[in-house]
Write a protein that holds these residues in place. Sequence first.
Motif, mmCIF file in Angstrom:
data_model
loop_
_atom_site.group_PDB
_atom_site.id
_atom_site.type_symbol
_atom_site.label_atom_id
_atom_site.label_comp_id
_atom_site.label_asym_id
_atom_site.label_seq_id
_atom_site.Cartn_x
_atom_site.Cartn_y
_atom_site.Cartn_z
ATOM 1 N N PHE A 360 3.604 -12.327 -0.202
ATOM 2 C CA PHE A 360 4.895 -11.638 -0.255
ATOM 3 C C PHE A 360 4.907 -10.375 0.600
ATOM 4 N N VAL A 361 3.766 -9.727 0.768
ATOM 5 C CA VAL A 361 3.708 -8.599 1.712
ATOM 6 C C VAL A 361 4.050 -9.096 3.116
ATOM 7 N N SER A 362 3.434 -10.226 3.514
ATOM 8 C CA SER A 362 3.687 -10.799 4.846
ATOM 9 C C SER A 362 5.140 -11.207 4.993
ATOM 10 N N ARG A 390 3.651 -9.853 -9.679
ATOM 11 C CA ARG A 390 4.212 -8.541 -9.998
ATOM 12 C C ARG A 390 4.201 -7.656 -8.749
ATOM 13 N N PRO A 391 5.351 -7.074 -8.368
ATOM 14 C CA PRO A 391 5.388 -6.217 -7.174
ATOM 15 C C PRO A 391 4.504 -4.978 -7.345
ATOM 16 N N ASP A 392 3.756 -4.639 -6.302
ATOM 17 C CA ASP A 392 2.975 -3.411 -6.314
ATOM 18 C C ASP A 392 3.492 -2.490 -5.212
ATOM 19 N N VAL A 393 2.767 -1.412 -4.953
ATOM 20 C CA VAL A 393 3.267 -0.395 -4.024
ATOM 21 C C VAL A 393 3.452 -0.953 -2.611
ATOM 22 N N ARG A 394 2.664 -1.965 -2.226
ATOM 23 C CA ARG A 394 2.805 -2.543 -0.877
ATOM 24 C C ARG A 394 4.155 -3.241 -0.724
ATOM 25 N N HIS A 395 4.602 -3.922 -1.768
ATOM 26 C CA HIS A 395 5.886 -4.624 -1.699
ATOM 27 C C HIS A 395 7.047 -3.626 -1.686
ATOM 28 N N TYR A 396 6.910 -2.553 -2.474
ATOM 29 C CA TYR A 396 7.938 -1.516 -2.445
ATOM 30 C C TYR A 396 7.984 -0.843 -1.075
ATOM 31 N N PHE A 413 15.598 5.601 -0.798
ATOM 32 C CA PHE A 413 15.135 6.731 -1.606
ATOM 33 C C PHE A 413 15.329 6.450 -3.095
ATOM 34 N N GLY A 414 16.460 5.819 -3.448
ATOM 35 C CA GLY A 414 16.720 5.458 -4.841
ATOM 36 C C GLY A 414 15.688 4.473 -5.367
ATOM 37 N N LEU A 415 15.297 3.531 -4.516
ATOM 38 C CA LEU A 415 14.283 2.559 -4.911
ATOM 39 C C LEU A 415 12.956 3.257 -5.194
ATOM 40 N N VAL A 416 12.612 4.228 -4.349
ATOM 41 C CA VAL A 416 11.366 4.973 -4.547
ATOM 42 C C VAL A 416 11.400 5.735 -5.869
ATOM 43 N N GLU A 417 12.536 6.360 -6.173
ATOM 44 C CA GLU A 417 12.637 7.139 -7.407
ATOM 45 C C GLU A 417 12.590 6.270 -8.657
ATOM 46 N N SER A 418 13.048 5.008 -8.530
ATOM 47 C CA SER A 418 13.090 4.116 -9.697
ATOM 48 C C SER A 418 11.771 3.381 -9.933
ATOM 49 N N MET A 419 10.819 3.520 -9.014
ATOM 50 C CA MET A 419 9.551 2.789 -9.115
ATOM 51 C C MET A 419 8.754 3.215 -10.344
ATOM 52 N N THR A 420 8.086 2.242 -10.946
ATOM 53 C CA THR A 420 7.177 2.537 -12.064
ATOM 54 C C THR A 420 5.712 2.479 -11.619
ATOM 55 N N VAL A 421 5.449 1.883 -10.440
ATOM 56 C CA VAL A 421 4.074 1.828 -9.938
ATOM 57 C C VAL A 421 3.765 3.124 -9.191
ATOM 58 N N GLU A 422 2.473 3.422 -9.066
ATOM 59 C CA GLU A 422 2.058 4.675 -8.426
ATOM 60 C C GLU A 422 2.362 4.660 -6.937
ATOM 61 N N LYS A 423 2.928 5.748 -6.444
ATOM 62 C CA LYS A 423 3.305 5.858 -5.030
ATOM 63 C C LYS A 423 2.090 6.259 -4.192
ATOM 64 N N ASP A 424 2.048 5.786 -2.952
ATOM 65 C CA ASP A 424 0.951 6.155 -2.063
ATOM 66 C C ASP A 424 1.488 6.661 -0.733
ATOM 67 N N CYS A 429 5.378 7.386 3.947
ATOM 68 C CA CYS A 429 5.458 7.326 5.418
ATOM 69 C C CYS A 429 6.605 6.438 5.872
ATOM 70 N N ALA A 430 6.776 5.296 5.193
ATOM 71 C CA ALA A 430 7.880 4.388 5.540
ATOM 72 C C ALA A 430 9.215 5.097 5.366
ATOM 73 N N LEU A 431 9.342 5.857 4.289
ATOM 74 C CA LEU A 431 10.593 6.581 4.043
ATOM 75 C C LEU A 431 10.780 7.712 5.047
ATOM 76 N N LEU A 432 9.705 8.413 5.376
ATOM 77 C CA LEU A 432 9.793 9.490 6.368
ATOM 78 C C LEU A 432 10.161 8.941 7.742
ATOM 79 N N GLY A 433 9.620 7.757 8.070
ATOM 80 C CA GLY A 433 9.984 7.115 9.333
ATOM 81 C C GLY A 433 11.460 6.784 9.394
ATOM 82 N N ALA A 434 12.008 6.318 8.274
ATOM 83 C CA ALA A 434 13.445 6.022 8.223
ATOM 84 C C ALA A 434 14.267 7.297 8.399
ATOM 85 N N CYS A 435 13.801 8.382 7.769
ATOM 86 C CA CYS A 435 14.502 9.668 7.922
ATOM 87 C C CYS A 435 14.487 10.121 9.381
#
Length: 628
Positions: A360-362, A390-396, A413-424, A429-435
């Motif tokens: 699913f990452v691929s 189960r989705p993990d941080v790589r899928h998010y 950004f909303g998806l990141v805030e709603s996550m229950t898995v630990e952020k890395d 970086c993906a979000l900063l790149g989008a910004c």
Amino acid sequence: MLKLKLKLRKQHRFSRSSHENLPFFRLASTAATMADSDALAPKSTSQTSPFSRPLEPRHVISALLLSRSVSQVKEIYAKVVVNGMLQNVTIANKLLYIYAQHKAVGDDYALFRSVEESDSVTWSVILGGFSKVGDFVGLFGIFRMLIQNGVRPDNYTLPFVIRVCRDMVNFVNGKIVHGIVVKYGLEFNRFVGSALVDMYAKCGVIEGARKLFDEMPRRDLVTWTVMIRAYTECGNAYESLGLFDLMMEERVILDKFATVTVISACAKLGAMNKARLVHDYVRRKKFPLDVVLGTAMIDMYLKCGCIDSARDVFVGMVERNVVSWSTMIAAYGHHGRGREAIDEFYMMLRSGTLPNAITFVSLLYACSHAGLIEEGLRFFSSMWEEYSVRPDVRHYTCMVDLLGRAGRVDEAFGLVESMTVEKDEGLWCALLGACRIHGHVEMAEKVANSLLQLQPHYAGYYVLLSNVYARAGRWEDVAKIRNLLARSRLKKFPGWTWIEVDNKIYQFSSGDETHPRSKEIYGMLKNLNERLVWAGYVPDTSFVLQDVDEEGKVRRLSAHSEKLAIAFALVATPDETPIRLTKNLRVCGDCHTFSKFVSAITQRVIVLRDANRFHCFKEGVCSCGDYW
């Protein structure tokens, strides 16, 4: 007759249950006794205990080899002590070894301390036992005892200790052990030397590893493989392939595992010519394309930018598993061929192979880089519901990238805030790149703060934020970031571009003038720029993130590393041959436009692999569709 049968059956049950209740050692000893019936079988018909005569070492060893638990080993140990056989070094060593196999390190050490006679095998076995359970402190204690007792370490004991230094990344102890190796004249022993090279490499002392390697009078295949892997893992695949060339010159025969290591180096650099040489070697040696070798070759061709060759390897594999399928899906994703990645996913399902987290990452990566937003959202929601993954941080991270590329930064950004898995770091970086792409300065500041809390000493995050400020024209903030980097003594990771010409890898940095043919390269670049201007190319100076005048910006743009590599290829390679480049950072927008124009006016295909994906420029068009 019926009564007789019942009586016999009852006797049979009794004899079998009695046999099952015999102590383990008696069973094992009886088995050993029966194996040599001529010498040991009792002459009378009366029942004889296996211990009615003195024990023999072979009985003990047979029993130990049959042991299945620590309690069984202890029973054997008790019999050995009772029969006065612990003075037999062979039996003592075998007991130590079996305790170690059962990870009973406490019993192992107690036995070791009680043994009066020992040899080099005794020390090796006890060191191996402590290594097996990961008790490195205990292992160093044993090794210290060995040295203090005046026992000469050998090529069995030393590799255990050296490997522990490697696993702990403890170079201080490693240097001490190296000194002991030299003292006893074992630095040129191939087992010890190979372990030292591996330890130096894993501790990040690559120059030291190479010095040891070069000084070895005889290098076996393991040592070659260790050194090649060390260069690849530290990011210097260029040297790995140089060692491969040296192996070919010295006619060293590679096995399958060494070949996989070389394949990994080819993949790192995207060295297509070397990749074909390695593939030819695989064919000549008739290595079967099993899961390990086949998947490595798919990944190699994927990263060399030749997806058709990757597909050919995949089709020719003797067996495939979920890793092979996932690698093939990733190959399509990296080339922006999202629809084909989805088709491959459904083919995998039809083959009976179930997807896992990597699959699913691929798949989500492929959707992200092809702009398949709705498809990506659908696969993400189906992961748990339909496939129990189960989705993990790589899928998010893939989903944040997918939404961010499409300009839906607030949703990301909303998806990141709603996550229950630990952020890395990768997620932020993906979000900063989008910004950065879409100019969300305030959100970029929040994201950068989160990143710097995770890794305050990584210069790349400061640079990303600086680039966001620069794109927004906030030069005072850019200056603050650069001053902060200077005060912290953090260095920006340099950009490099590699190109393979005549089976040799060349490396370029921005403004590079170290190449022997620099005059020709810059001459070609000047000629190209004149022709490109006539074709309609205008340098995009917004990608120069420095507060200099327009002329200075154009000058900086003109000497980017990928432009120098392209100019070199036009000078050094025949017309109509594809130009293949690898860049360690994301290609900038101006170089992307430049490459499209060059492919049009020169009629050359340019395949550029950057840090994120592949770009195939042909006749003025890029395979990414300018969505990257």
